[in-house]
Design a protein around this motif. Sequence first.
Motif, PDB file in Angstrom:
ATOM      1  N   ASP A   1       2.660   7.518  14.656  1.00  0.00           N
ATOM      2  CA  ASP A   1       2.984   6.165  14.644  1.00  0.00           C
ATOM      3  C   ASP A   1       3.079   5.421  13.229  1.00  0.00           C
ATOM      4  OD1 ASP A   1       3.396   3.596  16.054  1.00  0.00           O
ATOM      5  OD2 ASP A   1       1.618   3.969  17.557  1.00  0.00           O
ATOM      6  N   ILE A   2       3.365   4.213  13.408  1.00  0.00           N
ATOM      7  CA  ILE A   2       3.525   3.385  11.990  1.00  0.00           C
ATOM      8  C   ILE A   2       2.122   3.528  11.138  1.00  0.00           C
ATOM      9  CG2 ILE A   2       2.958   1.179  12.865  1.00  0.00           C
ATOM     10  CD1 ILE A   2       5.504   2.063  10.265  1.00  0.00           C
ATOM     11  N   LEU A   3       1.333   3.449  11.763  1.00  0.00           N
ATOM     12  CA  LEU A   3      -0.099   3.454  10.953  1.00  0.00           C
ATOM     13  C   LEU A   3      -0.394   4.845  10.178  1.00  0.00           C
ATOM     14  CD1 LEU A   3      -2.394   1.212  10.191  1.00  0.00           C
ATOM     15  CD2 LEU A   3      -3.671   2.203  11.794  1.00  0.00           C
ATOM     16  N   ASN A   4      -0.093   6.039  10.815  1.00  0.00           N
ATOM     17  CA  ASN A   4       0.045   7.286  10.346  1.00  0.00           C
ATOM     18  C   ASN A   4       1.214   7.387   9.168  1.00  0.00           C
ATOM     19  OD1 ASN A   4      -0.275   7.268  13.391  1.00  0.00           O
ATOM     20  ND2 ASN A   4      -1.260   9.226  12.760  1.00  0.00           N
ATOM     21  N   THR A   5       1.977   6.801   9.428  1.00  0.00           N
ATOM     22  CA  THR A   5       3.299   6.869   8.276  1.00  0.00           C
ATOM     23  C   THR A   5       2.973   5.872   7.055  1.00  0.00           C
ATOM     24  OG1 THR A   5       4.637   7.196  10.037  1.00  0.00           O
ATOM     25  CG2 THR A   5       5.524   6.518   7.763  1.00  0.00           C
ATOM     26  N   ILE A   6       2.353   4.840   7.335  1.00  0.00           N
ATOM     27  CA  ILE A   6       1.784   3.795   6.065  1.00  0.00           C
ATOM     28  C   ILE A   6       0.711   4.800   5.257  1.00  0.00           C
ATOM     29  CG2 ILE A   6       0.704   1.924   5.425  1.00  0.00           C
ATOM     30  CD1 ILE A   6       1.710   0.505   7.747  1.00  0.00           C
ATOM     31  N   GLY A   7      -0.261   5.269   6.031  1.00  0.00           N
ATOM     32  CA  GLY A   7      -1.299   6.233   5.266  1.00  0.00           C
ATOM     33  C   GLY A   7      -0.861   7.335   4.679  1.00  0.00           C
ATOM     34  N   VAL A   8       0.083   7.963   5.116  1.00  0.00           N
ATOM     35  CA  VAL A   8       0.888   8.957   4.304  1.00  0.00           C
ATOM     36  C   VAL A   8       1.682   8.720   3.389  1.00  0.00           C
ATOM     37  CG1 VAL A   8       2.517  10.999   4.593  1.00  0.00           C
ATOM     38  CG2 VAL A   8       0.919  10.792   6.473  1.00  0.00           C
ATOM     39  N   SER A   9       2.447   7.516   3.433  1.00  0.00           N
ATOM     40  CA  SER A   9       3.230   6.986   2.506  1.00  0.00           C
ATOM     41  C   SER A   9       2.406   6.792   1.142  1.00  0.00           C
ATOM     42  CB  SER A   9       3.974   5.948   2.954  1.00  0.00           C
ATOM     43  OG  SER A   9       4.878   6.293   4.004  1.00  0.00           O
ATOM     44  N   MET A  10       1.115   5.978   1.364  1.00  0.00           N
ATOM     45  CA  MET A  10       0.290   5.603   0.382  1.00  0.00           C
ATOM     46  C   MET A  10      -0.255   6.854  -0.282  1.00  0.00           C
ATOM     47  SD  MET A  10      -1.816   2.454   2.065  1.00  0.00           S
ATOM     48  CE  MET A  10      -2.695   2.052   0.291  1.00  0.00           C
ATOM     49  N   MET A  11      -0.394   7.910   0.320  1.00  0.00           N
ATOM     50  CA  MET A  11      -0.932   9.211  -0.261  1.00  0.00           C
ATOM     51  C   MET A  11       0.139   9.765  -1.217  1.00  0.00           C
ATOM     52  SD  MET A  11      -3.650  10.922   2.394  1.00  0.00           S
ATOM     53  CE  MET A  11      -2.602  10.816   3.831  1.00  0.00           C
ATOM     54  N   LEU A  12       1.216   9.719  -0.751  1.00  0.00           N
ATOM     55  CA  LEU A  12       2.266  10.332  -1.252  1.00  0.00           C
ATOM     56  C   LEU A  12       2.712   9.377  -2.617  1.00  0.00           C
ATOM     57  CD1 LEU A  12       5.033  11.238   1.733  1.00  0.00           C
ATOM     58  CD2 LEU A  12       3.516  12.959   0.106  1.00  0.00           C
ATOM     59  N   MET A  13       2.616   8.041  -2.468  1.00  0.00           N
ATOM     60  CA  MET A  13       3.004   7.099  -3.526  1.00  0.00           C
ATOM     61  C   MET A  13       1.889   7.280  -4.562  1.00  0.00           C
ATOM     62  SD  MET A  13       4.338   3.695  -1.964  1.00  0.00           S
ATOM     63  CE  MET A  13       3.055   3.232  -0.815  1.00  0.00           C
ATOM     64  N   GLY A  14       0.765   7.741  -4.346  1.00  0.00           N
ATOM     65  CA  GLY A  14      -0.427   8.019  -5.106  1.00  0.00           C
ATOM     66  C   GLY A  14      -0.363   9.294  -6.036  1.00  0.00           C
ATOM     67  N   VAL A  15       0.358  10.357  -5.123  1.00  0.00           N
ATOM     68  CA  VAL A  15       0.580  11.284  -5.895  1.00  0.00           C
ATOM     69  C   VAL A  15       1.772  11.283  -7.057  1.00  0.00           C
ATOM     70  CG1 VAL A  15       1.585  13.870  -5.608  1.00  0.00           C
ATOM     71  CG2 VAL A  15      -0.094  12.889  -4.049  1.00  0.00           C
ATOM     72  N   MET A  16       2.711  10.315  -6.602  1.00  0.00           N
ATOM     73  CA  MET A  16       3.952  10.147  -7.606  1.00  0.00           C
ATOM     74  C   MET A  16       3.363   9.429  -8.867  1.00  0.00           C
ATOM     75  SD  MET A  16       7.015   7.438  -7.325  1.00  0.00           S
ATOM     76  CE  MET A  16       5.970   6.585  -8.582  1.00  0.00           C
ATOM     77  N   CYS A  17       2.495   8.315  -8.521  1.00  0.00           N
ATOM     78  CA  CYS A  17       2.030   7.566  -9.603  1.00  0.00           C
ATOM     79  C   CYS A  17       1.310   8.270 -10.601  1.00  0.00           C
ATOM     80  CB  CYS A  17       1.315   6.294  -8.939  1.00  0.00           C
ATOM     81  SG  CYS A  17       2.339   4.976  -8.400  1.00  0.00           S
ATOM     82  N   TRP A  18       0.257   9.268  -9.931  1.00  0.00           N
ATOM     83  CA  TRP A  18      -0.382  10.275 -10.848  1.00  0.00           C
ATOM     84  C   TRP A  18       0.495  11.166 -11.519  1.00  0.00           C
ATOM     85  CZ3 TRP A  18      -0.589  15.711 -10.320  1.00  0.00           C
ATOM     86  CH2 TRP A  18      -1.438  16.242 -11.330  1.00  0.00           C
ATOM     87  N   ALA A  19       1.486  11.715 -11.246  1.00  0.00           N
ATOM     88  CA  ALA A  19       2.398  12.453 -11.801  1.00  0.00           C
ATOM     89  C   ALA A  19       3.127  11.841 -12.899  1.00  0.00           C
ATOM     90  CB  ALA A  19       3.245  13.227 -10.806  1.00  0.00           C
ATOM     91  N   VAL A  20       3.554  10.700 -12.587  1.00  0.00           N
ATOM     92  CA  VAL A  20       4.138   9.867 -13.616  1.00  0.00           C
ATOM     93  C   VAL A  20       3.313   9.575 -14.735  1.00  0.00           C
ATOM     94  CG1 VAL A  20       5.431   7.712 -14.253  1.00  0.00           C
ATOM     95  CG2 VAL A  20       5.758   8.758 -11.977  1.00  0.00           C
ATOM     96  N   LEU A  21       2.032   9.225 -14.352  1.00  0.00           N
ATOM     97  CA  LEU A  21       1.108   8.773 -15.520  1.00  0.00           C
ATOM     98  C   LEU A  21       0.680   9.999 -16.482  1.00  0.00           C
ATOM     99  CD1 LEU A  21      -1.071   6.297 -13.508  1.00  0.00           C
ATOM    100  CD2 LEU A  21       0.359   5.692 -15.309  1.00  0.00           C
ATOM    101  N   LYS A  22       0.420  10.904 -15.818  1.00  0.00           N
ATOM    102  CA  LYS A  22       0.033  12.319 -16.151  1.00  0.00           C
ATOM    103  C   LYS A  22       0.967  12.716 -17.219  1.00  0.00           C
ATOM    104  CE  LYS A  22      -3.229  14.815 -15.848  1.00  0.00           C
ATOM    105  NZ  LYS A  22      -4.379  14.787 -16.809  1.00  0.00           N
ATOM    106  N   ALA A  23       2.229  12.898 -16.834  1.00  0.00           N
ATOM    107  CA  ALA A  23       3.664  13.145 -17.556  1.00  0.00           C
ATOM    108  C   ALA A  23       3.560  12.281 -18.884  1.00  0.00           C
ATOM    109  CB  ALA A  23       4.658  13.212 -16.891  1.00  0.00           C
ATOM    110  N   ARG A  24       3.299  11.056 -18.724  1.00  0.00           N
ATOM    111  CA  ARG A  24       3.149  10.118 -19.898  1.00  0.00           C
ATOM    112  C   ARG A  24       2.125  10.150 -20.887  1.00  0.00           C
ATOM    113  NH1 ARG A  24       7.257   6.930 -22.010  1.00  0.00           N
ATOM    114  NH2 ARG A  24       6.327   5.884 -23.562  1.00  0.00           N
ATOM    115  N   VAL A  25       1.032  10.686 -20.144  1.00  0.00           N
ATOM    116  CA  VAL A  25      -0.224  10.973 -21.269  1.00  0.00           C
ATOM    117  C   VAL A  25       0.108  12.237 -22.129  1.00  0.00           C
ATOM    118  CG1 VAL A  25      -2.359  11.905 -21.130  1.00  0.00           C
ATOM    119  CG2 VAL A  25      -1.685   9.870 -20.048  1.00  0.00           C
TER     120      VAL A  25
END
Length: 285
Positions: free
Chosen positions: A78-102
């Motif tokens: 359902d939509i709440l599941n997808t919002i949670g998964v999306s936030m986790m995936l966005m967190g992984v993406m932001c972490w990867a971008v920040l780590k690459a920059r560092v």
Amino acid sequence: MYSQLGGTFPAPLFLFLAGVSFALVTDKLLQKQLSANQIAKTTIRRGAEIFALGLLFRVQEFAISLGWAPWSDLGRVDILNTIGVSMMLMGVMCWAVLKARVDRTFLSDLPEQAHPTPTRVSAPHVQQNMVITAILVTAAIAFLTPLLWTTWRLHFLPWQLETYINGVHNLGTPQAWLFPIFPWTAFAFAGLAFGFILSSNPVKNAGTRTFAFILAAGIALIYLSKFLDSRKLQLYSVYDYWHTSPNFFLVRLGMLLLLIVFAYAWCRWGLGQRAFSPLIQLGNT
């Protein structure tokens, strides 16, 4: 046509706003000079909490309907599941971008430092990198959706996992009434890119002119969708405009941008300045 557009609009709106708020929160954490790992821990944990709440709602519904509800309802996406998964995936993406920059900063400064310890992010172009990466992920999800629903289906996965990819549930074919990662998470990543754009200094300084560009972008996306849909040559062997087509994603994204402009105008010049505004109240609550 309009009923199909309107009927499928709330879910993209929720996901888009989740992406925008995720970007604003991440930007605040960056301003506090937190490390990439600390930011990822905070944001991914929040996504996991929302995902867990979605699972608990499934359990609650199953318990209320105990005796006649099929057990497979526990695995419904359902939509709440997808919002949670999306936030986790966005967190992984932001972490990867920040780590690459560092890592890039660390390597460039290595000859000048005896004992470098690059644990925090202070690069000036982090927001730009976030926007570009989020747009690329958005495009990838939108373009892969028709394939993962048809010719590239992951049949080797149990349906409890495959349903998060294409909404197959236990029915053998992807279901349009569910909310799998493909295509729905693309709206969250689009919101993530939009949120980082809004939080950038040039956009803040532009003021009202920013929303003129947003208006133009929204209209352009809608007409681009109509133009691409009218072409006889299509990229996919199975083309389903109303469920999996990237063109349908474009028109809904354009409508989201128009809605944002309308909300801004309502609060800036409309009745929001003269009477009660739910948008202003929501921002103050």
